[in-house]
Design a protein around this motif. Sequence first.
Motif, PDB file in Angstrom:
ATOM      1  N   LEU A  56       0.544  37.951 -12.805  1.00 39.81           N
ATOM      2  CA  LEU A  56      -0.190  39.195 -13.066  1.00 39.81           C
ATOM      3  C   LEU A  56      -1.694  38.959 -13.005  1.00 39.81           C
ATOM      4  N   ARG A  57      -2.111  37.748 -13.397  1.00 39.09           N
ATOM      5  CA  ARG A  57      -3.544  37.450 -13.450  1.00 39.09           C
ATOM      6  C   ARG A  57      -4.165  37.233 -12.085  1.00 39.09           C
ATOM      7  N   ARG A  58      -3.336  37.051 -11.059  1.00 38.91           N
ATOM      8  CA  ARG A  58      -3.880  36.897  -9.711  1.00 38.91           C
ATOM      9  C   ARG A  58      -4.533  38.206  -9.291  1.00 38.91           C
ATOM     10  N   THR A  59      -5.762  38.108  -8.825  1.00 36.16           N
ATOM     11  CA  THR A  59      -6.576  39.298  -8.528  1.00 36.16           C
ATOM     12  C   THR A  59      -5.837  40.309  -7.656  1.00 36.16           C
ATOM     13  N   GLU A  60      -5.080  39.814  -6.663  1.00 34.16           N
ATOM     14  CA  GLU A  60      -4.369  40.713  -5.744  1.00 34.16           C
ATOM     15  C   GLU A  60      -3.311  41.560  -6.462  1.00 34.16           C
ATOM     16  N   HIS A  61      -2.810  41.080  -7.619  1.00 35.54           N
ATOM     17  CA  HIS A  61      -1.837  41.844  -8.414  1.00 35.54           C
ATOM     18  C   HIS A  61      -2.519  42.601  -9.562  1.00 35.54           C
ATOM     19  N   THR A  62      -3.506  41.941 -10.186  1.00 35.18           N
ATOM     20  CA  THR A  62      -4.191  42.558 -11.331  1.00 35.18           C
ATOM     21  C   THR A  62      -4.796  43.901 -10.956  1.00 35.18           C
ATOM     22  N   GLN A  63      -5.467  43.926  -9.796  1.00 39.83           N
ATOM     23  CA  GLN A  63      -6.194  45.142  -9.423  1.00 39.83           C
ATOM     24  C   GLN A  63      -5.258  46.341  -9.217  1.00 39.83           C
ATOM     25  N   PRO A  64      -4.200  46.220  -8.387  1.00 39.25           N
ATOM     26  CA  PRO A  64      -3.296  47.367  -8.267  1.00 39.25           C
ATOM     27  C   PRO A  64      -2.542  47.674  -9.563  1.00 39.25           C
ATOM     28  N   ALA A  65      -2.283  46.652 -10.382  1.00 39.16           N
ATOM     29  CA  ALA A  65      -1.557  46.870 -11.645  1.00 39.16           C
ATOM     30  C   ALA A  65      -2.362  47.757 -12.596  1.00 39.16           C
ATOM     31  N   LEU A  66      -3.648  47.460 -12.731  1.00 35.63           N
ATOM     32  CA  LEU A  66      -4.484  48.260 -13.640  1.00 35.63           C
ATOM     33  C   LEU A  66      -4.679  49.676 -13.123  1.00 35.63           C
ATOM     34  N   LEU A  67      -4.833  49.811 -11.820  1.00 37.21           N
ATOM     35  CA  LEU A  67      -4.930  51.140 -11.212  1.00 37.21           C
ATOM     36  C   LEU A  67      -3.648  51.945 -11.457  1.00 37.21           C
ATOM     37  N   GLU A  80      -0.685  67.885 -19.691  1.00 34.79           N
ATOM     38  CA  GLU A  80      -1.232  68.616 -20.860  1.00 34.79           C
ATOM     39  C   GLU A  80      -2.453  69.453 -20.465  1.00 34.79           C
ATOM     40  N   ASN A  81      -2.752  69.466 -19.167  1.00 32.78           N
ATOM     41  CA  ASN A  81      -3.874  70.248 -18.631  1.00 32.78           C
ATOM     42  C   ASN A  81      -5.225  69.864 -19.248  1.00 32.78           C
ATOM     43  N   ILE A  82      -5.411  68.555 -19.458  1.00 31.50           N
ATOM     44  CA  ILE A  82      -6.691  68.045 -19.973  1.00 31.50           C
ATOM     45  C   ILE A  82      -7.455  67.445 -18.795  1.00 31.50           C
ATOM     46  N   LYS A  83      -8.615  68.029 -18.526  1.00 30.42           N
ATOM     47  CA  LYS A  83      -9.409  67.578 -17.368  1.00 30.42           C
ATOM     48  C   LYS A  83     -10.741  67.016 -17.842  1.00 30.42           C
ATOM     49  N   PRO A  84     -11.203  65.929 -17.213  1.00 31.19           N
ATOM     50  CA  PRO A  84     -12.505  65.373 -17.591  1.00 31.19           C
ATOM     51  C   PRO A  84     -13.653  66.142 -16.939  1.00 31.19           C
ATOM     52  N   ASP A  85     -14.839  66.043 -17.547  1.00 34.01           N
ATOM     53  CA  ASP A  85     -16.054  66.599 -16.942  1.00 34.01           C
ATOM     54  C   ASP A  85     -16.740  65.552 -16.064  1.00 34.01           C
ATOM     55  N   PHE A  86     -16.519  64.284 -16.424  1.00 32.98           N
ATOM     56  CA  PHE A  86     -17.057  63.152 -15.667  1.00 32.98           C
ATOM     57  C   PHE A  86     -16.022  62.035 -15.669  1.00 32.98           C
ATOM     58  N   VAL A  87     -16.087  61.162 -14.662  1.00 32.87           N
ATOM     59  CA  VAL A  87     -15.232  59.972 -14.650  1.00 32.87           C
ATOM     60  C   VAL A  87     -16.064  58.752 -14.257  1.00 32.87           C
ATOM     61  N   ALA A  88     -15.633  57.594 -14.748  1.00 35.56           N
ATOM     62  CA  ALA A  88     -16.281  56.329 -14.383  1.00 35.56           C
ATOM     63  C   ALA A  88     -15.265  55.219 -14.582  1.00 35.56           C
ATOM     64  N   GLY A  89     -15.387  54.159 -13.778  1.00 35.89           N
ATOM     65  CA  GLY A  89     -14.477  53.023 -13.931  1.00 35.89           C
ATOM     66  C   GLY A  89     -15.237  51.727 -13.806  1.00 35.89           C
ATOM     67  N   HIS A  90     -14.803  50.713 -14.542  1.00 33.32           N
ATOM     68  CA  HIS A  90     -15.463  49.413 -14.526  1.00 33.32           C
ATOM     69  C   HIS A  90     -14.918  48.589 -13.363  1.00 33.32           C
ATOM     70  N   SER A  91     -15.771  48.322 -12.379  1.00 32.52           N
ATOM     71  CA  SER A  91     -15.392  47.534 -11.203  1.00 32.52           C
ATOM     72  C   SER A  91     -14.205  48.186 -10.489  1.00 32.52           C
ATOM     73  N   LEU A  92     -13.032  47.519 -10.447  1.00 32.57           N
ATOM     74  CA  LEU A  92     -11.899  48.134  -9.745  1.00 32.57           C
ATOM     75  C   LEU A  92     -11.503  49.466 -10.386  1.00 32.57           C
ATOM     76  N   GLY A  93     -11.887  49.685 -11.653  1.00 32.72           N
ATOM     77  CA  GLY A  93     -11.603  50.949 -12.334  1.00 32.72           C
ATOM     78  C   GLY A  93     -12.232  52.147 -11.639  1.00 32.72           C
ATOM     79  N   GLU A  94     -13.233  51.876 -10.778  1.00 28.59           N
ATOM     80  CA  GLU A  94     -13.864  52.969 -10.031  1.00 28.59           C
ATOM     81  C   GLU A  94     -12.842  53.659  -9.117  1.00 28.59           C
ATOM     82  N   TYR A  95     -11.847  52.901  -8.649  1.00 27.80           N
ATOM     83  CA  TYR A  95     -10.790  53.499  -7.815  1.00 27.80           C
ATOM     84  C   TYR A  95      -9.913  54.446  -8.647  1.00 27.80           C
ATOM     85  N   SER A  96      -9.602  54.051  -9.877  1.00 29.08           N
ATOM     86  CA  SER A  96      -8.847  54.943 -10.779  1.00 29.08           C
ATOM     87  C   SER A  96      -9.645  56.221 -11.018  1.00 29.08           C
ATOM     88  N   ALA A  97     -10.958  56.058 -11.193  1.00 33.56           N
ATOM     89  CA  ALA A  97     -11.836  57.221 -11.408  1.00 33.56           C
ATOM     90  C   ALA A  97     -11.803  58.154 -10.198  1.00 33.56           C
TER      91      ALA A  97
END
Length: 316
Positions: A56-67, A80-97
Amino acid sequence: MAKVAFLFPGQGSQSVGMGQELLNKEQVSKKIFEAADKTLGYSLTEIMVNGPEETLRRTEHTQPALLTMSTAVLELFKEENIKPDFVAGHSLGEYSALVAAGAMTFEDAVFAVRNRGLFMEEAVPFGEGAMAAVLGLEREVLEDVCQSVSKETSESAELANLNCPGQIVISGSAKGVEIAGEKAKEAGAKRVIPLQVSGPFHSSLMKPAADKLEGVLKDLTVTDATVPVIANSTANAVQDASEIRKNLIEQVYSPVLWEDTIRTLLDEGVDLFVEVGSGNVLAGLVRKVQRRANVVSVSDRDGVLKVKEMLEGVTG
């Protein structure tokens, strides 16, 4: 009305067993895990749920796993129809955003981050690059330290993650990071902690990975974001598709301006920060930027319902 920012974690927030509860209980989340496995052509779900940890710690797996984990939780917010006004992600988290903002499909994003992880692993031979967390030193002082190392030696040392006041990660060649760590202590750093990572992420040594990623992103669809995304490399809000694409390339070899990102969101009047996915690393960083910030970490249905209650309390 409360202004809400969804924050998405990056590498370091993973843990074996992540997503198990969602798989067992949430049909809408289960579909995300299935989509990840189908897109990648192997069982990422199996690695997330059962490990082993070194896989899991291998970058190639960690990144898609967290996304995948973040998007699986995101689906519950949608229900639940909850929408954000803004989004941000840390490093690879930017893809989730970007998935949250409708700028990328989950399938395209998971394909991109799997390749991003592989390219980052391949960019610098194992052991030749390093990263270290420097605690208790001002940004400007550490910047000077890194620049002097790069000037005086043939080694590289650069600021990589500007996480919060007094916590900055440096990245570069193994020798460069070691020398910069020693100089940082001489300059007054409280501690320098070498990180267990496989490469010098968010440094100029990652340029080859960025070039390869550009080739992959060329074939994927990126559309204008429905809500502002605070970009890692600039800490500015973006919605334009071409700008998003450019930022995704640059963020591979540029510093993650996380403290600046949180300050941008505070300036925009965000009242509630919601960390979506695995762990609570980002919640801790937000509080170090603004001690009184309203932050909650959400990884299951109960967490989503807690946010809903909080928002109803504000608007009701």
